[in-house]
Motif scaffolding. Structure first.
Motif, PDB file in Angstrom:
ATOM      1  N   ASN A  50       0.827  -1.212   0.000  1.00 52.80           N
ATOM      2  CA  ASN A  50       0.000   0.000   0.000  1.00 52.80           C
ATOM      3  C   ASN A  50       0.858   1.257   0.000  1.00 52.80           C
ATOM      4  OD1 ASN A  50      -3.193  -0.403   0.527  1.00 52.80           O
ATOM      5  ND2 ASN A  50      -2.046  -2.144   1.336  1.00 52.80           N
ATOM      6  N   LEU A  51       1.988   1.204   0.716  1.00 48.74           N
ATOM      7  CA  LEU A  51       2.874   2.361   0.755  1.00 48.74           C
ATOM      8  C   LEU A  51       3.440   2.658  -0.634  1.00 48.74           C
ATOM      9  CD1 LEU A  51       4.567   4.515   2.248  1.00 48.74           C
ATOM     10  CD2 LEU A  51       6.269   2.731   2.705  1.00 48.74           C
ATOM     11  N   GLY A  52       3.844   1.633  -1.363  1.00 50.56           N
ATOM     12  CA  GLY A  52       4.425   1.832  -2.685  1.00 50.56           C
ATOM     13  C   GLY A  52       3.471   2.546  -3.635  1.00 50.56           C
ATOM     14  N   TRP A  53       2.232   2.094  -3.672  1.00 46.41           N
ATOM     15  CA  TRP A  53       1.259   2.730  -4.563  1.00 46.41           C
ATOM     16  C   TRP A  53       0.839   4.101  -4.044  1.00 46.41           C
ATOM     17  CZ3 TRP A  53       0.466   1.626  -9.397  1.00 46.41           C
ATOM     18  CH2 TRP A  53       0.809   0.349  -9.861  1.00 46.41           C
ATOM     19  N   SER A  54       0.856   4.278  -2.736  1.00 42.59           N
ATOM     20  CA  SER A  54       0.546   5.586  -2.165  1.00 42.59           C
ATOM     21  C   SER A  54       1.602   6.608  -2.556  1.00 42.59           C
ATOM     22  CB  SER A  54       0.455   5.482  -0.639  1.00 42.59           C
ATOM     23  OG  SER A  54       0.261   6.751  -0.048  1.00 42.59           O
ATOM     24  N   ILE A  55       2.883   6.219  -2.476  1.00 40.41           N
ATOM     25  CA  ILE A  55       3.972   7.120  -2.860  1.00 40.41           C
ATOM     26  C   ILE A  55       3.829   7.513  -4.330  1.00 40.41           C
ATOM     27  CG2 ILE A  55       6.459   7.250  -3.273  1.00 40.41           C
ATOM     28  CD1 ILE A  55       6.845   5.549  -0.758  1.00 40.41           C
ATOM     29  N   TYR A  56       3.533   6.538  -5.182  1.00 44.49           N
ATOM     30  CA  TYR A  56       3.406   6.824  -6.612  1.00 44.49           C
ATOM     31  C   TYR A  56       2.260   7.795  -6.879  1.00 44.49           C
ATOM     32  CZ  TYR A  56       2.592   6.008 -11.591  1.00 44.49           C
ATOM     33  OH  TYR A  56       2.407   6.175 -12.944  1.00 44.49           O
ATOM     34  N   ALA A  57       1.117   7.570  -6.246  1.00 44.58           N
ATOM     35  CA  ALA A  57      -0.031   8.455  -6.459  1.00 44.58           C
ATOM     36  C   ALA A  57       0.243   9.852  -5.921  1.00 44.58           C
ATOM     37  CB  ALA A  57      -1.276   7.861  -5.796  1.00 44.58           C
ATOM     38  N   GLU A  58       0.905   9.929  -4.764  1.00 43.90           N
ATOM     39  CA  GLU A  58       1.206  11.248  -4.198  1.00 43.90           C
ATOM     40  C   GLU A  58       2.272  11.970  -5.020  1.00 43.90           C
ATOM     41  OE1 GLU A  58       3.135  13.411  -0.386  1.00 43.90           O
ATOM     42  OE2 GLU A  58       2.738  11.257  -0.212  1.00 43.90           O
ATOM     43  N   PHE A  59       3.213  11.224  -5.542  1.00 43.14           N
ATOM     44  CA  PHE A  59       4.230  11.774  -6.436  1.00 43.14           C
ATOM     45  C   PHE A  59       3.575  12.473  -7.632  1.00 43.14           C
ATOM     46  CE2 PHE A  59       6.714  10.716 -10.329  1.00 43.14           C
ATOM     47  CZ  PHE A  59       7.852  11.480 -10.095  1.00 43.14           C
ATOM     48  N   LEU A  60       2.589  11.838  -8.229  1.00 35.63           N
ATOM     49  CA  LEU A  60       1.860  12.441  -9.343  1.00 35.63           C
ATOM     50  C   LEU A  60       1.036  13.636  -8.873  1.00 35.63           C
ATOM     51  CD1 LEU A  60       0.702   9.223 -11.203  1.00 35.63           C
ATOM     52  CD2 LEU A  60       2.382  10.881 -12.011  1.00 35.63           C
ATOM     53  N   GLY A  61       0.526  13.560  -7.639  1.00 41.41           N
ATOM     54  CA  GLY A  61      -0.207  14.684  -7.089  1.00 41.41           C
ATOM     55  C   GLY A  61       0.655  15.934  -7.018  1.00 41.41           C
ATOM     56  N   PHE A  62       1.886  15.786  -6.540  1.00 43.74           N
ATOM     57  CA  PHE A  62       2.799  16.927  -6.470  1.00 43.74           C
ATOM     58  C   PHE A  62       3.158  17.432  -7.870  1.00 43.74           C
ATOM     59  CE2 PHE A  62       3.353  16.587  -1.990  1.00 43.74           C
ATOM     60  CZ  PHE A  62       4.015  17.734  -1.587  1.00 43.74           C
ATOM     61  N   TYR A 233      -4.304  -3.126  -6.243  1.00 45.96           N
ATOM     62  CA  TYR A 233      -3.356  -3.602  -5.244  1.00 45.96           C
ATOM     63  C   TYR A 233      -3.502  -2.992  -3.849  1.00 45.96           C
ATOM     64  CZ  TYR A 233      -0.899  -5.653  -9.208  1.00 45.96           C
ATOM     65  OH  TYR A 233      -0.577  -6.386 -10.316  1.00 45.96           O
ATOM     66  N   MET A 234      -4.211  -1.885  -3.711  1.00 45.72           N
ATOM     67  CA  MET A 234      -4.319  -1.271  -2.391  1.00 45.72           C
ATOM     68  C   MET A 234      -5.518  -1.832  -1.623  1.00 45.72           C
ATOM     69  SD  MET A 234      -3.197   2.719  -2.995  1.00 45.72           S
ATOM     70  CE  MET A 234      -3.120   3.064  -1.216  1.00 45.72           C
ATOM     71  N   ASP A 235      -5.591  -1.501  -0.340  1.00 47.09           N
ATOM     72  CA  ASP A 235      -6.635  -2.029   0.534  1.00 47.09           C
ATOM     73  C   ASP A 235      -7.307  -0.907   1.316  1.00 47.09           C
ATOM     74  OD1 ASP A 235      -6.035  -5.015   0.224  1.00 47.09           O
ATOM     75  OD2 ASP A 235      -4.098  -4.258   0.906  1.00 47.09           O
ATOM     76  N   ASN A 236      -8.549  -1.165   1.710  1.00 45.33           N
ATOM     77  CA  ASN A 236      -9.269  -0.312   2.658  1.00 45.33           C
ATOM     78  C   ASN A 236      -9.224  -0.976   4.030  1.00 45.33           C
ATOM     79  OD1 ASN A 236     -10.385   1.543   0.625  1.00 45.33           O
ATOM     80  ND2 ASN A 236     -11.637  -0.204  -0.001  1.00 45.33           N
TER      81      ASN A 236
END
Length: 465
Positions: A50-62, A233-236
């Motif tokens: 979850n951290l890996g995909w979170s970093i990628y999504a936030e990277f695109l956010g910035f 790949y992520m979870d709630n």
């Protein structure tokens, strides 16, 4: 309706086992990162995915959040004739909107689920990216429309808050700092990547009729991959609960507002100067606005955000070793010296000294980001000890809420820094008075940090923070 799958994290130790219940929509019940057996067997693997995909999504956010910082310097070549004041608004409005969105975004993860909100927040990035690609292709696009599209880029700034809130539920207390640090650093690097790649792509494709519109369109496939990856790949986590009580308690703590002021000075300066650096180079040293390597144009402005991002983890590590207040005081001292140094360089007209002065300033903001952020939970812990509070869980919740609130307030610096520079240029035709003001502000914040946290205080259990 399908039957939930039940997994035992450690079946041969029933007393200490964590039982995960998986429900449709990738919901997980029973996730407990503080359980050592579960963390070693299943928890770490799930959290890191979850951290890996979170970093990628936030990277695109910035990236989307800071696109206009580099697009504005490319607008004249595309036929746009906006005033300097108008371009400052295009630069600063995304930060204003993004900072404001960080507050509601913090509560979206508990309400909708971390996976679900990552999908939504990633897809929202398509709106400003596509609209930017359309708008900059037509020099007749009115300024008000460009301003609206720039404001929508603030969606990317909000992503930081929801991403950080989501990741905090996946990791045990002993690893939260590491995970959140990676998440934050990965996001911050998006600014540098946008400022590096956009001029290259625009210059290389201008000859085939694409050019500036690709500044928006080029990110669309990456955003789609982020939304797909979050979906796949992520979870709630059902354990992610909105903590309105913790937020209310944090807001009543006077130190929250003091720390937020310091964070405006550190992170706010980082994001503010990152967004305005390409314009400052274009204004003061137009010959160095783009360096040509063959047919590719490279802007050295990306170095500022890169240095600031890379120095942020160092600030946290130094704070752990020497104390957050000492490192923050040192950071403000260097920031003041850097601002005064840039003031002197502007009079000399030497680009390479100008660049060096700014890189020193960016390094100090990065270190200050890390050290100030590290101070927040320590200050709240010290306040609790001084008050003889016994409820450790309540203290932890209050500190966690403070981290989110302070990160949102600090982002307003991304609006303030460009607007101070804008006011200076409108008033005097130059930026000298702005840098004098920045230096004074950093010295004031240095004194505030020293008096509030650098000296032993009974209100903080007699500690130096």
């Amino acid at each position: 309706m399908s039957t939930p799958a039940v997994e035992s994290a450690h079946p041969d130790t029933a007393a200490a086992a964590v039982v995960l219940t998986r429900r449709p929509g990738r919901w997980i019940d029973g996730f407990d990162p503080e359980n050592a057996r579960f963390w070693a067997s299943d928890g770490r693997r799930i959290a890191r995915r979850n951290l890996g995909w979170s970093i990628y999504a936030e990277f695109l956010g910035f990236i989307v959040w800071q696109l206009w910082s580099i697009v504005v310097v490319l607008l004249p070549a595309a036929g746009f004739a906006f005033t300097s004041a108008e371009t400052f608004w295009l630069i600063s409005l995304p930060s204003l909107v993004g900072a404001t969105l960080r507050f509601p975004y913090t509560f979206m993860v508990p309400k909708f689920g971390g996976r679900n909100w990552t999908i939504v927040s990633a897809l929202l990035l398509l709106i400003p990216s596509v609209l930017l690609g359309i708008a900059v292709g037509n020099p007749e696009t009115p300024f008000w429309m460009m301003l609206v599209i720039a404001g929508l880029a603030g969606f990317g700034g909000g992503n930081f808050a929801s991403s950080m809130a989501n990741i905090t539920y996946f990791f045990p207390q002993r690893e939260k700092g590491w995970a959140l640090g990676l998440n934050a650093a990965g996001g911050n690097l998006g600014t540098s990547v946008a400022q590096f790649l956009v001029p290259i792509v625009v210059s290389l494709t201008a000859g085939i009729g694409l050019g500036l519109p690709l500044a928006g369109w080029m990110w669309v496939p990456f955003i789609v991959v982020a939304a797909w990856g979050a979906w796949r790949y992520m979870d709630n986590l059902s354990s992610a609960k909105a903590d309105f009580a913790g937020s209310a308690a944090a807001l009543r703590e006077g130190h929250l507002w003091l720390l937020a002021l310091l964070y405006i000075g550190t992170f706010g300066s980082f994001i503010g100067f990152s967004s305005v650096f390409p314009k400052l180079i274009a204004d003061q040293f137009p010959d160095f606005s783009a360096l040509h390597i063959g047919t590719a144009a490279v802007s050295l402005a990306f170095l500022g955000a890169l240095v600031g991002s890379l120095f942020r983890p160092l600030g946290g590590r130094l704070a752990d070793r020497f104390g957050g207040a000492r490192i923050t005081i040192a950071a403000f001292a260097v920031m003041a010296i850097g601002a005064l140094g840039i003031l002197g360089v502007l009079a000399l007209g030497q680009f390479w000294l100008f660049l060096l002065g700014f890189l020193v300033l960016f390094a100090a903001t990065g270190i200050g980001n890390g050290s100030t952020y590290r101070m927040i939970p320590i200050v709240f812990s010290a306040r609790a000890v001084a008050r003889k509070e016994q409820d450790a869980a309540a203290v932890q919740r209050r500190a966690a809420a403070a981290l989110g609130i302070i990160s949102g307030i600090g982002a307003y610096g991304g609006f303030l820094v460009p607007q101070v520079l804008n006011a200076s240029q409108l008033a005097s035709g130059g930026y000298e008075s702005a840098f004098i003001g920045f230096a004074i502000a950093y010295l004031v914040l240095l004194v505030v940090t020293l008096l509030a946290y650098g000296l032993p205080r009974a209100a903080l259990d007699g500690r130096r923070i």
